[in-house]
Design an enzyme around this catalytic site. Structure first.
Site: not given
Length: 203
Positions: A38, A127
């Site tokens: 990411e 998340k």
């Protein structure tokens, strides 16, 4: 997409990665077994770094963006080849847009309301952010009310030493930021850190 397909379900958060450094950093992480990378969008060069990583990624890896706050962010990352959507917050319309564009969606949540809103919008994993504030007990409590098998990824201050405790609390993965990568880190140090995280998860 199934977040549980990854043998090493740890997301390398590469905040501040420059396009020039991306090839070497990506190679070190892929070599260590990382398959989820990411690049947060709130630093210069993020989209170009995503393009570089996408071009060199193994077939079983997914590269994408972090700190994705708007549908325009989703489109920019998707147009760069990214297939991973990560955000610090829960915006159902943005999550739904990312899912519609075929991304693996891992929005940030901190409460049951946000968690269920994210799942309803199409999130594939949640998340848990900031993990330091939610803690092991908070994650265990959240897991009891979520649908069985919901992938949970704590993010924020997760160290290799903590990974076993997070797994015991129900984590199915985790996001790793500055404890793994920061601009200027030596490649040998990055490789050592990556290996430590991989070993801790597999232990």
């Amino acid at each position: 997409m199934n977040p549980n397909q990854f043998e090493l379900p740890l997301v390398a958060i590469l905040r501040g990665l420059s396009p020039n450094d991306a090839p070497a950093v990506g190679a070190a992480l892929f070599e260590a077994g990382f398959r989820l990378l990411e690049v947060p969008l709130n630093r210069p060069g993020a989209l170009e770094s995503i393009r570089v990583l996408v071009d060199m990624a193994p077939a079983d890896a997914i590269v994408g963006g972090g700190t994705m706050l708007t549908q325009a962010d989703v489109d920019a990352v998707a147009d760069a080849g990214g297939r991973l959507f990560v955000s610090p917050n829960c915006r159902p319309a943005v999550i739904a847009h990312a899912a519609a564009r075929g991304m693996l969606c891992a929005p940030g949540v901190a409460t049951p309301t946000e968690a269920f809103d994210a799942l309803d919008a199409g999130a594939h994993a949640l998340k848990l952010f900031p993990a330091e504030a939610i803690g092991f007990a908070g994650m265990k409590a959240l897991r009891t009310v979520l649908p069985a098998g919901t992938p949970l990824w704590p993010v924020g201050g997760v160290t290799p030493e903590q990974l076993p405790a997070w797994k015991d609390a129900g984590a199915t993965g985790a996001g790793i930021g500055s404890q793994l990568y920061a601009p200027g880190v030596a490649l040998d140090a990055l490789a050592q850190r990556a290996a430590a995280y991989a070993a801790a998860w597999r232990a």
